[in-house]
Design an enzyme around this catalytic site. Sequence first.
Site, PDB file in Angstrom:
ATOM      1  CE1 TYR A  47      12.824 -29.258 -60.199  1.00 38.13           C
ATOM      2  CE2 TYR A  47      13.402 -28.123 -62.224  1.00 38.13           C
ATOM      3  CZ  TYR A  47      12.843 -29.202 -61.590  1.00 38.13           C
ATOM      4  OH  TYR A  47      12.320 -30.234 -62.325  1.00 38.13           O
ATOM      5  CG  HIS A 105       6.955 -30.091 -59.794  1.00 35.35           C
ATOM      6  ND1 HIS A 105       8.019 -29.300 -59.418  1.00 35.35           N
ATOM      7  CD2 HIS A 105       7.516 -31.196 -60.326  1.00 35.35           C
ATOM      8  CE1 HIS A 105       9.157 -29.902 -59.721  1.00 35.35           C
ATOM      9  NE2 HIS A 105       8.870 -31.066 -60.265  1.00 35.35           N
TER      10      HIS A 105
END
Length: 274
Positions: A47, A105
Amino acid sequence: MPELQKTELNIPKLGVGTFRLQDDEAYNSVAMALDVGFFHVDTAQIYGNEAAVGRALKDSGLARENLFITTKVWNENLNKAKFVESVRESLRKLQLDYVDLLLIHWPSPENGETMQEYLTELKRVKEMGLTKHIGVSNFTVAQIKQAVDILGEGVIANNQVEVHPYLTNEKVRQACKKHNIKVTGYMPFAVGKVLTDETIVAIAKKHGVSAAEVVIAWELAHDLVTIPSSTKRKNLETNLKALELTLDAEDLAQIDGLDCGDRQANPDFSPAWD
């Protein structure tokens, strides 16, 4: 190495997500969320906002033990050479000694590393005290079974997957339940799509609440953790109010019936979805 303890995940069922938020926008969103009463914050290496999130956490003045922080290891770091150092770098950015939950992730290592390799590293960072709990994200039914076979029952605490009224992801949720893995549903609003759905709007009108509250209450009623994001204080406050809303069986059945497989997160490195 010490034996990996099998601990129950005590995760706040409603958190705040930070996907797509950068710099001041990420900082302000997290700062406002903490101020209005959130304690659970979700971020990830990819991110690019861990440092902004870390500043907001520090500036909040909240005691570390009252916060629940999740981050996720990115695909390029899913190997013995990079994994641990990438987690240490995340902690430096977050200004934390540990995270509460560390996830893989995607089951998509950049260089084709085996699940055995990267889950072994995930286990190692827990043994080092860099995270309290470990888990996965975007894992399919088959991958959940493979991960449990590698690490053993009771070690994987969480699988974070896309769940909203247009994608209920029932098969994955049931597989997780079988192995006592808590499910976090991300993108609960399907990028805003479900907030204008006529069924959800009607249920919101029936209860005198917002569509967002209905969607979050639906997720919570199914024993999911969920992590909606917002950059507006009013919306963060509204999301938090969903904790007070109880939907009846008819409401839940109507929303369950909206499932149409409308997946929002489907990058080219995704696994073969169930």
